[in-house]
Scaffold this motif. Structure first.
Motif, PDB file in Angstrom:
ATOM      1  N   ASN A  34     109.115  79.617  81.461  1.00 20.73           N
ATOM      2  CA  ASN A  34     110.325  79.337  82.234  1.00 20.73           C
ATOM      3  C   ASN A  34     110.098  78.251  83.288  1.00 20.73           C
ATOM      4  N   GLN A  35     108.901  77.675  83.311  1.00 19.07           N
ATOM      5  CA  GLN A  35     108.564  76.723  84.365  1.00 19.07           C
ATOM      6  C   GLN A  35     108.804  75.277  83.939  1.00 19.07           C
ATOM      7  N   SER A  36     109.159  74.475  84.927  1.00 24.35           N
ATOM      8  CA  SER A  36     109.138  73.020  84.777  1.00 24.35           C
ATOM      9  C   SER A  36     107.829  72.509  85.364  1.00 24.35           C
ATOM     10  N   MET A  37     107.539  71.232  85.153  1.00 27.30           N
ATOM     11  CA  MET A  37     106.352  70.656  85.776  1.00 27.30           C
ATOM     12  C   MET A  37     106.491  70.664  87.292  1.00 27.30           C
ATOM     13  N   GLN A  38     107.717  70.540  87.777  1.00 24.27           N
ATOM     14  CA  GLN A  38     107.969  70.634  89.219  1.00 24.27           C
ATOM     15  C   GLN A  38     107.621  72.030  89.728  1.00 24.27           C
ATOM     16  N   ASP A  39     108.011  73.062  88.978  1.00 25.31           N
ATOM     17  CA  ASP A  39     107.658  74.431  89.360  1.00 25.31           C
ATOM     18  C   ASP A  39     106.144  74.598  89.445  1.00 25.31           C
ATOM     19  N   ARG A  40     105.444  74.025  88.498  1.00 25.71           N
ATOM     20  CA  ARG A  40     103.985  74.155  88.480  1.00 25.71           C
ATOM     21  C   ARG A  40     103.369  73.416  89.681  1.00 25.71           C
ATOM     22  N   ALA A  41     103.922  72.275  90.029  1.00 26.56           N
ATOM     23  CA  ALA A  41     103.416  71.544  91.199  1.00 26.56           C
ATOM     24  C   ALA A  41     103.632  72.354  92.473  1.00 26.56           C
ATOM     25  N   GLU A  42     104.756  73.045  92.570  1.00 25.28           N
ATOM     26  CA  GLU A  42     105.011  73.874  93.747  1.00 25.28           C
ATOM     27  C   GLU A  42     104.032  75.044  93.806  1.00 25.28           C
ATOM     28  N   GLU A  43     103.647  75.584  92.663  1.00 24.37           N
ATOM     29  CA  GLU A  43     102.618  76.625  92.625  1.00 24.37           C
ATOM     30  C   GLU A  43     101.303  76.118  93.219  1.00 24.37           C
ATOM     31  N   VAL A  44     100.907  74.930  92.782  1.00 27.12           N
ATOM     32  CA  VAL A  44      99.643  74.357  93.254  1.00 27.12           C
ATOM     33  C   VAL A  44      99.697  74.126  94.761  1.00 27.12           C
ATOM     34  N   THR A  45     100.811  73.605  95.238  1.00 26.64           N
ATOM     35  CA  THR A  45     100.970  73.370  96.673  1.00 26.64           C
ATOM     36  C   THR A  45     100.871  74.676  97.450  1.00 26.64           C
ATOM     37  N   ALA A  46     101.491  75.739  96.937  1.00 30.95           N
ATOM     38  CA  ALA A  46     101.412  77.044  97.600  1.00 30.95           C
ATOM     39  C   ALA A  46      99.979  77.553  97.624  1.00 30.95           C
ATOM     40  N   ALA A  47      99.234  77.342  96.531  1.00 31.02           N
ATOM     41  CA  ALA A  47      97.832  77.787  96.479  1.00 31.02           C
ATOM     42  C   ALA A  47      96.981  77.023  97.495  1.00 31.02           C
ATOM     43  N   ILE A  82     115.068  72.480  60.875  1.00 34.38           N
ATOM     44  CA  ILE A  82     114.224  71.284  60.869  1.00 34.38           C
ATOM     45  C   ILE A  82     112.765  71.622  60.627  1.00 34.38           C
ATOM     46  N   GLU A  83     112.283  72.653  61.303  1.00 36.25           N
ATOM     47  CA  GLU A  83     110.854  72.946  61.277  1.00 36.25           C
ATOM     48  C   GLU A  83     110.564  74.181  60.442  1.00 36.25           C
ATOM     49  N   GLU A  84     109.457  74.113  59.705  1.00 35.78           N
ATOM     50  CA  GLU A  84     109.059  75.250  58.876  1.00 35.78           C
ATOM     51  C   GLU A  84     108.674  76.444  59.743  1.00 35.78           C
ATOM     52  N   SER A  85     108.039  76.182  60.870  1.00 38.87           N
ATOM     53  CA  SER A  85     107.685  77.235  61.823  1.00 38.87           C
ATOM     54  C   SER A  85     108.355  76.893  63.155  1.00 38.87           C
ATOM     55  N   PRO A  86     109.597  77.321  63.341  1.00 37.65           N
ATOM     56  CA  PRO A  86     110.342  76.907  64.542  1.00 37.65           C
ATOM     57  C   PRO A  86     109.762  77.501  65.817  1.00 37.65           C
ATOM     58  N   MET A  87     110.025  76.832  66.925  1.00 37.30           N
ATOM     59  CA  MET A  87     109.625  77.329  68.235  1.00 37.30           C
ATOM     60  C   MET A  87     110.384  78.613  68.554  1.00 37.30           C
ATOM     61  N   SER A  88     109.816  79.392  69.474  1.00 36.71           N
ATOM     62  CA  SER A  88     110.540  80.537  70.024  1.00 36.71           C
ATOM     63  C   SER A  88     111.619  80.016  70.979  1.00 36.71           C
ATOM     64  N   ALA A  89     112.541  80.891  71.343  1.00 36.68           N
ATOM     65  CA  ALA A  89     113.588  80.497  72.282  1.00 36.68           C
ATOM     66  C   ALA A  89     112.985  80.076  73.623  1.00 36.68           C
ATOM     67  N   ASP A  90     111.975  80.822  74.083  1.00 32.82           N
ATOM     68  CA  ASP A  90     111.339  80.464  75.353  1.00 32.82           C
ATOM     69  C   ASP A  90     110.656  79.101  75.262  1.00 32.82           C
ATOM     70  N   ARG A  91     109.998  78.845  74.141  1.00 34.00           N
ATOM     71  CA  ARG A  91     109.310  77.561  73.992  1.00 34.00           C
ATOM     72  C   ARG A  91     110.318  76.416  73.933  1.00 34.00           C
ATOM     73  N   TRP A  92     111.422  76.631  73.238  1.00 31.37           N
ATOM     74  CA  TRP A  92     112.456  75.601  73.186  1.00 31.37           C
ATOM     75  C   TRP A  92     112.958  75.267  74.594  1.00 31.37           C
ATOM     76  N   GLY A  93     113.172  76.303  75.403  1.00 32.65           N
ATOM     77  CA  GLY A  93     113.609  76.068  76.768  1.00 32.65           C
ATOM     78  C   GLY A  93     112.567  75.319  77.581  1.00 32.65           C
ATOM     79  N   PHE A  94     111.293  75.656  77.372  1.00 36.98           N
ATOM     80  CA  PHE A  94     110.212  74.986  78.084  1.00 36.98           C
ATOM     81  C   PHE A  94     110.162  73.503  77.732  1.00 36.98           C
ATOM     82  N   VAL A  95     110.249  73.201  76.450  1.00 33.39           N
ATOM     83  CA  VAL A  95     110.214  71.806  76.014  1.00 33.39           C
ATOM     84  C   VAL A  95     111.440  71.061  76.532  1.00 33.39           C
ATOM     85  N   ALA A  96     112.594  71.704  76.466  1.00 30.71           N
ATOM     86  CA  ALA A  96     113.824  71.048  76.930  1.00 30.71           C
ATOM     87  C   ALA A  96     113.741  70.693  78.411  1.00 30.71           C
ATOM     88  N   ARG A  97     113.070  71.524  79.203  1.00 27.14           N
ATOM     89  CA  ARG A  97     112.929  71.246  80.626  1.00 27.14           C
ATOM     90  C   ARG A  97     111.936  70.126  80.914  1.00 27.14           C
TER      91      ARG A  97
END
Length: 355
Positions: A123-136, A235-250
């Motif tokens: 469920n994270q964007s790269m921005q979300d991950r950067a905020e995690e690092v900053t908090a750490a 399109i794909e023989e082994s499609p992404m999961s819904a969560d993965r699709w959302g991750f890629v879309a973000r």
């Protein structure tokens, strides 16, 4: 009497030889176990920690040098793609030990949703991950055993869209080390597709089919298509999961180029010449163009994979040799010189005054 002893002689000899052989097996097993214990006994002290995160607490590990009370320098670890635990299945421990020998602790955490950690990393964007690092980083600077003037970052692969953003925002950091990072998400994906097929000696027809599928998927992303529409296209023989699709879309539009000129701290770029995931030639070219030359150090390792592991032990190989090295000599997974270079680099960085 002589004949009777003679008849029992071969049996006695067999039993004796069997006993000797079993003894040797037991001795070898014990020796192997002792060697494995020795090789996996890293010169670090690991503490489980909970870091206040921007969205949920982070389940972390703080790996301190084996002895001393600090304050130590600190290297904050940023994972690549996938459901990574804090040690990346122990892959990080030789690196933690290397930094410990330079007087640095290492901080890493389970991605959200991994090993019982709250949340879902997909469920994270790269921005979300950067905020995690900053908090750490902020959490670590409040510890008495961490030197706030000696905090840097180490990131691999997908962290290339995370850690440079943190570096640009936090000029008080001492350094960042970037391993196998790409510049542009879409270009990286196409490079990886071509490299994997080339490595398998796939025919050109397979490449053309795969590229066509990729183009259709990317068009759906550009159209902001929902997951149901993506599935319906088949399109794909082994499609992404819904969560993965959302991750890629973000995240599929990620490109670190605009951020690189903003970085004002030392950057170490670690690249493997046999990287199948990332076009390391492009990465090096772009970093040399956009990062100040006096801040950038580039180290390239021949016959090394995306992880700066030895090519023959990585690049998708699931071999007995890889398993044995990982179990009995985990420090030997990495390309020659890599761990020593990391240690020397952090030792050479001057402390930076905290604003």
């Amino acid at each position: 009497m002589f004949n009777r002893l003679s008849e029992r002689g071969p049996t006695a000899r067999w039993l004796r030889r069997t006993g000797i052989a079993l003894g040797c097996v037991v001795a070898l097993t014990l020796s192997a176990g002792a060697w494995m214990t020795y090789q996996n006994d890293f010169a670090i002290r690991e503490q489980r920690v909970t870091i206040p995160g921007p969205q949920q607490p982070l389940d972390g590990v703080l790996a301190l040098p084996k002895s001393g009370n600090g304050p130590y320098g600190l290297v904050v670890f940023v994972h690549g793609d996938g459901p990574a635990d804090a040690s990346r299945d122990s892959f990080y421990r030789p690196i933690w030990e290397t930094f410990a020998r330079a007087g640095y602790a290492s901080l890493s955490w389970n991605k959200p949703g991994v090993d019982g950690a709250p949340g879902n990393w997909l469920n994270q964007s790269m921005q979300d991950r950067a905020e995690e690092v900053t908090a750490a980083i902020d959490w670590a600077r409040g510890r008495s055993d961490i030197d706030p003037d000696r905090i840097g970052g180490w990131g691999i692969s997908q962290a290339g869209w995370v850690l440079p953003e943190v570096a640009a925002r936090r000029p008080e950091l001492q350094f960042v080390i970037l391993v196998g990072v790409a510049v542009n998400w879409l270009r990286q994906g196409e490079y990886n597709l071509r490299a994997e097929l080339r490595a398998r000696n796939a025919p050109e027809s397979d490449l053309a089919t795969a590229l066509a599928r990729r183009d259709r998927t990317n068009q759906l992303l550009r159209d902001n298509a929902g997951y149901d529409r993506y599935l319906a296209t088949g399109i794909e023989e082994s499609p992404m999961s819904a969560d993965r699709w959302g991750f890629v879309a973000r995240n599929y539009l990620s490109d670190i180029s605009p951020t690189l000129p903003q970085i004002q701290i030392p950057v170490l770029l670690e690249l493997g010449e046999a990287d199948l995931n990332v076009d390391v030639a492009e990465t090096e070219t772009v970093y040399r163009e956009l990062v100040r030359p006096d801040l950038l150090t580039v180290q390239t390792y021949p016959r090394a994979s995306h992880n700066i592991a030895r090519e023959n032990l990585d690049n998708g190989r699931d071999s007995v040799e890889s398993f044995l090295v990982a179990v009995f000599a985990p420090r030997q997974i990495y390309a020659p010189g890599y761990l020593d270079n990391l240690r020397r680099y952090v030792e050479q960085q001057p402390a930076r005054s905290t604003p």
